[in-house]
Design a protein around this motif. Structure first.
Motif, PDB file in Angstrom:
ATOM      1  N   PHE A   1       7.991 -67.776 -36.119  1.00  0.00           N
ATOM      2  CA  PHE A   1       8.352 -67.220 -35.065  1.00  0.00           C
ATOM      3  C   PHE A   1       9.594 -67.605 -34.267  1.00  0.00           C
ATOM      4  O   PHE A   1       9.906 -69.035 -34.112  1.00  0.00           O
ATOM      5  CB  PHE A   1       7.399 -66.609 -33.966  1.00  0.00           C
ATOM      6  CG  PHE A   1       6.194 -65.867 -34.934  1.00  0.00           C
ATOM      7  CD1 PHE A   1       6.495 -64.327 -35.125  1.00  0.00           C
ATOM      8  CD2 PHE A   1       5.121 -66.623 -35.211  1.00  0.00           C
ATOM      9  CE1 PHE A   1       5.199 -63.802 -35.718  1.00  0.00           C
ATOM     10  CE2 PHE A   1       4.236 -65.820 -35.913  1.00  0.00           C
ATOM     11  CZ  PHE A   1       4.174 -64.545 -36.353  1.00  0.00           C
ATOM     12  N   THR A   2      10.454 -66.737 -33.998  1.00  0.00           N
ATOM     13  CA  THR A   2      11.677 -67.215 -32.920  1.00  0.00           C
ATOM     14  C   THR A   2      11.836 -66.508 -31.877  1.00  0.00           C
ATOM     15  O   THR A   2      11.424 -65.236 -31.862  1.00  0.00           O
ATOM     16  CB  THR A   2      13.038 -67.007 -33.607  1.00  0.00           C
ATOM     17  OG1 THR A   2      12.715 -67.625 -35.087  1.00  0.00           O
ATOM     18  CG2 THR A   2      14.116 -67.733 -33.154  1.00  0.00           C
ATOM     19  N   ILE A   3      12.092 -66.912 -30.662  1.00  0.00           N
ATOM     20  CA  ILE A   3      12.345 -66.247 -29.601  1.00  0.00           C
ATOM     21  C   ILE A   3      13.795 -66.609 -28.995  1.00  0.00           C
ATOM     22  O   ILE A   3      14.216 -67.767 -28.743  1.00  0.00           O
ATOM     23  CB  ILE A   3      11.224 -66.661 -28.114  1.00  0.00           C
ATOM     24  CG1 ILE A   3      10.026 -66.397 -28.953  1.00  0.00           C
ATOM     25  CG2 ILE A   3      11.676 -65.884 -27.087  1.00  0.00           C
ATOM     26  CD1 ILE A   3       8.848 -66.712 -27.887  1.00  0.00           C
ATOM     27  N   SER A   4      14.412 -65.480 -28.786  1.00  0.00           N
ATOM     28  CA  SER A   4      15.891 -65.693 -28.244  1.00  0.00           C
ATOM     29  C   SER A   4      16.082 -65.631 -26.750  1.00  0.00           C
ATOM     30  O   SER A   4      14.970 -65.683 -25.968  1.00  0.00           O
ATOM     31  CB  SER A   4      16.771 -64.379 -28.434  1.00  0.00           C
ATOM     32  OG  SER A   4      16.224 -63.424 -27.847  1.00  0.00           O
ATOM     33  N   ARG A   5      17.121 -66.109 -26.093  1.00  0.00           N
ATOM     34  CA  ARG A   5      17.263 -66.495 -24.751  1.00  0.00           C
ATOM     35  C   ARG A   5      17.209 -64.899 -23.889  1.00  0.00           C
ATOM     36  O   ARG A   5      16.925 -65.187 -22.626  1.00  0.00           O
ATOM     37  CB  ARG A   5      18.394 -67.297 -24.403  1.00  0.00           C
ATOM     38  CG  ARG A   5      18.254 -68.607 -24.656  1.00  0.00           C
ATOM     39  CD  ARG A   5      19.691 -69.548 -24.637  1.00  0.00           C
ATOM     40  NE  ARG A   5      20.302 -69.305 -23.412  1.00  0.00           N
ATOM     41  CZ  ARG A   5      19.946 -70.078 -22.377  1.00  0.00           C
ATOM     42  NH1 ARG A   5      19.145 -70.700 -22.252  1.00  0.00           N
ATOM     43  NH2 ARG A   5      20.734 -69.786 -21.151  1.00  0.00           N
TER      44      ARG A   5
ATOM     45  N   GLU B   1      10.359 -71.339 -32.731  1.00  0.00           N
ATOM     46  CA  GLU B   1      11.333 -71.794 -32.340  1.00  0.00           C
ATOM     47  C   GLU B   1      11.806 -71.263 -31.008  1.00  0.00           C
ATOM     48  O   GLU B   1      11.988 -69.892 -30.914  1.00  0.00           O
ATOM     49  CB  GLU B   1      12.571 -71.502 -33.497  1.00  0.00           C
ATOM     50  CG  GLU B   1      12.456 -72.486 -34.563  1.00  0.00           C
ATOM     51  CD  GLU B   1      13.069 -73.851 -34.377  1.00  0.00           C
ATOM     52  OE1 GLU B   1      13.458 -74.210 -33.042  1.00  0.00           O
ATOM     53  OE2 GLU B   1      12.965 -74.646 -35.161  1.00  0.00           O
ATOM     54  N   ASN B   2      12.361 -71.592 -30.003  1.00  0.00           N
ATOM     55  CA  ASN B   2      13.023 -70.918 -28.792  1.00  0.00           C
ATOM     56  C   ASN B   2      14.503 -71.683 -28.764  1.00  0.00           C
ATOM     57  O   ASN B   2      14.799 -72.661 -28.807  1.00  0.00           O
ATOM     58  CB  ASN B   2      12.170 -71.748 -27.558  1.00  0.00           C
ATOM     59  CG  ASN B   2      10.920 -71.278 -27.501  1.00  0.00           C
ATOM     60  OD1 ASN B   2      10.667 -70.158 -27.244  1.00  0.00           O
ATOM     61  ND2 ASN B   2       9.905 -72.336 -28.147  1.00  0.00           N
ATOM     62  N   GLU B   3      15.204 -70.524 -28.727  1.00  0.00           N
ATOM     63  CA  GLU B   3      16.784 -70.838 -28.626  1.00  0.00           C
ATOM     64  C   GLU B   3      17.321 -71.484 -27.635  1.00  0.00           C
ATOM     65  O   GLU B   3      16.954 -70.920 -26.443  1.00  0.00           O
ATOM     66  CB  GLU B   3      17.512 -69.212 -28.690  1.00  0.00           C
ATOM     67  CG  GLU B   3      18.959 -69.266 -28.747  1.00  0.00           C
ATOM     68  CD  GLU B   3      19.760 -68.007 -28.528  1.00  0.00           C
ATOM     69  OE1 GLU B   3      21.052 -68.095 -28.795  1.00  0.00           O
ATOM     70  OE2 GLU B   3      18.983 -67.053 -27.947  1.00  0.00           O
ATOM     71  N   GLY B   4      18.030 -72.201 -27.875  1.00  0.00           N
ATOM     72  CA  GLY B   4      18.697 -73.303 -26.922  1.00  0.00           C
ATOM     73  C   GLY B   4      18.368 -74.651 -26.777  1.00  0.00           C
ATOM     74  O   GLY B   4      17.799 -75.150 -27.747  1.00  0.00           O
TER      75      GLY B   4
END
Length: 359
Positions: A111-115, A153-156
């Motif tokens: 999974f991925t999380i955007s800002r 994954e956390n963007e940034g």
């Protein structure tokens, strides 16, 4: 080439992603289960929604449950584009890098999380298996822990700054749902660096993992919410330049503590605490005691019925948690406990660590 044989943290190294440069690089809180008080599923955008490429070969399904969650940062720029379109573009860029540069069959993380706080499915079928709650797709994100974990994954890049509130709140929701579906204890949320030699997920985000575990436990409805904030906890402690840093006393909590001369001025040192829901909370304080320290140090608690002051004799009783009372606190992330310099007695006032526990 098998994607299980390659290291993961080459993520976008030497490349440009979405037009931004790459940054350099106990006891369980809760045992959740699908039968536990329901945590609603966050809105998770599937691979078909963000335009994923098909995997090169079938993904591996493990017919058992994962026992941990591993938090990452993408080590990319801290974008100020918080749109859904950007979140989709981010997911495509990560997948392209993982497949075309790393040679993997698909995105490495589940999974991925955007800002902007948008959650997307990474590796194909991760969302399908999560909803079932009995199997999971094996990813490629944490070396020896791949076969027992879910990677987010956390963007940034969070080596010196923290994530956006939108990202952090979505991370809490996503972790709580994962814990519920797979029966993972909130205490088993880790950082990438716990399993491999890496800076990931950055010093600041890594320092917030204890808070994340507590917030997830609270989201799951567990009554044992507790959180500790040290004077060195990134983004959680503020004090003016009038507060010195000392390692003098071995009775301190952690690496150091703060001290200041008493003065009739508004110059408190503050501990910022995330309170998950309004209710009654016990506040404990830790300080190193010394015969030369202040006999009437004012602690202030930002209670829902106004500021509450408790005076503590810091000449004795240090080197352990000491309760200063139970207070009604409102939900939110704010300066909940402070140490004031406004006292007429002599001797340094000390700010070291606080612990807040729901009762």
């Amino acid at each position: 080439m098998s994607d299980h044989l390659l290291p993961r943290r080459d993520l976008m190294r030497g490349a440009v992603l979405l037009g931004v440069g790459i940054a350099a690089g106990g006891a369980e809180l809760l045992r959740g289960s699908p039968a536990h008080a329901a945590v609603p599923s966050p809105r998770i955008y599937g691979t078909s929604e963000w335009g994923a490429r098909p995997p090169r070969s079938a993904v591996t399904i493990n017919y058992y449950r994962p026992d941990k969650i591993i938090v990452h940062h993408t080590a990319t720029g801290n974008s100020t584009d918080y749109s859904l379109a950007h979140a989709f573009a981010l997911s495509r860029s990560i997948q392209n890098w993982h497949m075309d540069h790393n040679g993997w069959i698909d995105s490495g993380q589940q999974f991925t999380i955007s800002r902007g706080g948008y959650v997307t499915e990474g590796r194909h079928r991760s969302l399908e298996t999560l909803r079932g709650g009995t199997t999971f797709v094996q990813g490629v994100h944490a070396g020896p822990a791949n076969s027992s974990s879910i990677g987010i994954e956390n963007e940034g890049t969070y080596t010196s700054v923290g994530p956006t509130s939108a990202l952090y709140n979505s991370l809490v929701d996503q972790c709580a749902y994962l814990c519920q579906q797979y029966g993972i204890a909130a205490s088993r949320i880790f950082g990438h660096r716990d399993f491999m030699s890496t800076q990931c997920p950055g010093d600041v985000l890594y320092s917030r993992l204890p808070q994340l575990r507590s917030d997830v436990a609270a989201k799951l409805g567990d009554g044992s919410y507790t959180t500790t904030v040290d004077n060195a906890t990134a983004g959680r402690f503020t004090a003016s330049g009038n507060w010195g840093v000392s390692t003098y006393s071995s009775l301190r909590y952690g690496a150091d503590y703060r001290y200041a001369n008493p003065q009739p001025v508004s110059d408190a040192a503050w501990f910022k605490v995330s309170i998950p829901s309004s209710g009654s909370y016990r506040v404990d304080v830790w300080y190193p005691s010394n015969a030369g320290y202040n006999s009437s140090t004012p602690f202030v608690v930002s209670a829902s019925n106004g500021a509450q002051y408790v005076r503590v004799d810091q000449r004795s009783g240090g080197g352990a948690w000491r309760s200063i009372g139970t207070f009604s606190l409102s939900a939110g992330d704010y300066n909940a406990v402070g140490v004031s310099r406004w006292t007429s007695t002599s001797g340094y006032v000390i700010a070291d660590a606080v612990r807040v526990t729901r009762v």
